[in-house]
Design an enzyme around this catalytic site. Structure first.
Site, PDB file in Angstrom:
ATOM      1  N   CYS A 194      -7.601   4.036 -27.610  1.00 37.34           N
ATOM      2  CA  CYS A 194      -7.910   1.869 -27.858  1.00 37.34           C
ATOM      3  C   CYS A 194      -8.478   2.013 -28.761  1.00 37.34           C
ATOM      4  O   CYS A 194      -8.739   2.125 -29.714  1.00 37.34           O
ATOM      5  CB  CYS A 194      -8.560   1.808 -26.944  1.00 37.34           C
ATOM      6  SG  CYS A 194      -9.858   2.308 -26.558  1.00 37.34           S
ATOM      7  N   CYS A 238     -20.042 -10.372 -14.937  1.00 41.60           N
ATOM      8  CA  CYS A 238     -19.425 -11.530 -14.808  1.00 41.60           C
ATOM      9  C   CYS A 238     -20.255 -12.789 -15.639  1.00 41.60           C
ATOM     10  O   CYS A 238     -19.455 -13.686 -15.885  1.00 41.60           O
ATOM     11  CB  CYS A 238     -19.024 -11.949 -13.490  1.00 41.60           C
ATOM     12  SG  CYS A 238     -18.375 -10.722 -12.540  1.00 41.60           S
TER      13      CYS A 238
END
Ligand SMILES: [Zn+2]
Length: 419
Positions: free
Chosen positions: A377, A197
């Site tokens: 991906c 974060c």
């Protein structure tokens, strides 16, 4: 699945307690007896940060008699956007000190036990053994695995939450009753593959959404009511405002809680998470991204065999695609990247289902059951998360393309562009 109350009722409530907790006592599922269980309960909150803040405040308001808090960090101004147990006057103070003051201001009838330290393999068992349930609001993977393993060894339920940007996950791990964290997340993500974060950002109020679910689960476990989140992983997307519930199962081959455990004492969790020399398991603010790579659950079939997400190399995938073109095999190749990335370079025959569709729980229904699925991906990190979520949703043959489209370009078709 109902679970008996974790905590025995404490002494009769005082007049002051009856008045304060009247709205709980009115609930038949809690009542006087449940409130006495709460008053007798001991809950340890790991981290007085993003998830720990709402958790500590609501545990206090709920009348949980003893609340432990572990943290060695001090309050920083950048914490205040979401760590609501601290205020501007607390900047620079120990988070445990600030949190204990806030809790006392909310409810002086509860006792706060401060653990001004980092949880380590040396101290975790001794600290956790004093509690009935552990609420994990840690922001790093070594601490998560440490808390999990300690809870397994002590037989404690472990209410876990994880947040990143706009996404959250929450579950109750309880070895012997349901899966432990390692049953579902056997392998930590590569240390450099996971933004925290601190680098990726987080919506502040997401802490309240996930932290409050954690408290609700702790309260339910203590009073023995409702259906705890044992064997279920809640996945929350605050941008779409969706909550999805994935079934997760204990893995008989789990190294900690399985039939033949290979981890029988606490280990070096930084080494396990591939970060030797990194700072020790800090138990603090916001949680890093939930690394769902390698979700390992049973297949959802009647045999309930354990399933591990597989891995295919680019050259193996090329051979599989050639076989599919010949009609010799059937499988789905799914590209979880952004549209712009697919325009730069794609693997022929891949269909696009964005990673968000996996996170929201919408993707599994778009993929036929009984047919192998390979996800890809750019480099293999996002697709590992998608593969894990797909396996958790019950798809029993899921593989990840190792190295992603970059490996495809390198090993199969160097004429293609990279980015
Ligand atoms: Zn396990």
């Amino acid at each position: 699945m109902a679970i008996p109350p974790l905590v025995a009722p404490g002494p009769e409530l005082t007049v002051e307690q009856r008045a304060r907790y009247a709205r709980h006592i009115l609930l038949p599922q809690i009542g006087l007896e449940g409130q006495r269980r709460l008053a007798n309960a001991r809950v340890l909150v790991v981290g007085a940060g993003g998830l720990g803040s709402p958790a500590l405040m609501y545990l206090a308001a709920a009348g949980v008699g003893t609340i432990g808090v572990v943290d060695d960090d001090v309050v920083d101004a950048s914490n205040l956007q979401r760590q609501v147990v601290h205020g501007i006057a607390d900047v620079g103070r120990l988070k445990t000190e600030s949190a204990a003051e806030t809790v006392a201001a909310i409810n002086p009838l509860v006792t706060v036990v401060r653990h001004d330290l980092r949880l380590t393999s040396e101290n975790a068992l001794e600290i956790l053994a004093d509690y009935d349930v552990v609420l994990d609001g840690a922001d790093n993977f070594p601490t998560r695995y440490l808390v999990n393993d300690a809870c397994v060894f002590l037989g404690l339920p472990h209410v876990w939450g994880s947040i990143y940007r706009f996404d959250g996950q929450v579950s109750v791990w309880f070895a012997g009753v349901g899966p432990c964290y390692r049953c579902v997340f056997p392998d930590p993500p590569p240390p450099d593959a996971v933004p925290s974060c601190a680098t990726g950002g987080v919506l502040g109020v997401l802490c309240a959404a996930i932290g409050s679910v954690q408290v609700a689960e702790a309260v339910k476990l203590i009073v023995g009511q409702g259906e705890p989140l044992v064997g279920r992983l809640l996945v929350h997307d605050s941008l779409r405002q969706t909550w999805d519930s994935l079934t997760v199962r204990a893995n008989p081959e789990c190294p900690v809680c399985g039939e033949s455990p290979t981890v029988t004492s606490l280990v070096d969790y930084e080494q396990f998470c591939g970060m030797p020399g990194a700072s020790a398991g800090t138990a603090s603010p916001e949680t890093a991204v939930a690394g769902t790579n390698g979700v390992d659950t049973s297949a959802g079939s009647s045999t309930q065999r354990p399933y591990r997400v597989g891995e295919v190399s680019a050259t193996e995938l090329a051979a599989m695609l050639a076989a599919r073109d010949r009609g010799d095999t059937e499988f789905e190749l799914v590209d979880v990247r952004e549209p712009g990335e697919r325009e730069v370079v794609s693997i022929p025959g891949a269909r696009a289902i964005h990673l968000d569709e996996f996170r929201s729980g919408a993707a599994p229904a778009q993929l036929p059951r009984g047919i192998p699925v390979v996800v890809m991906c750019k480099s293999g990190v996002r697709s590992a998360e998608a593969a894990g979520l797909l396996a958790a949703a019950g798809h029993d043959d899921v593989s990840n393309l190792a190295g992603g489209v970059l490996a495809w370009v390198h090993d199969v078709d160097p004429s293609l562009p990279t980015y």
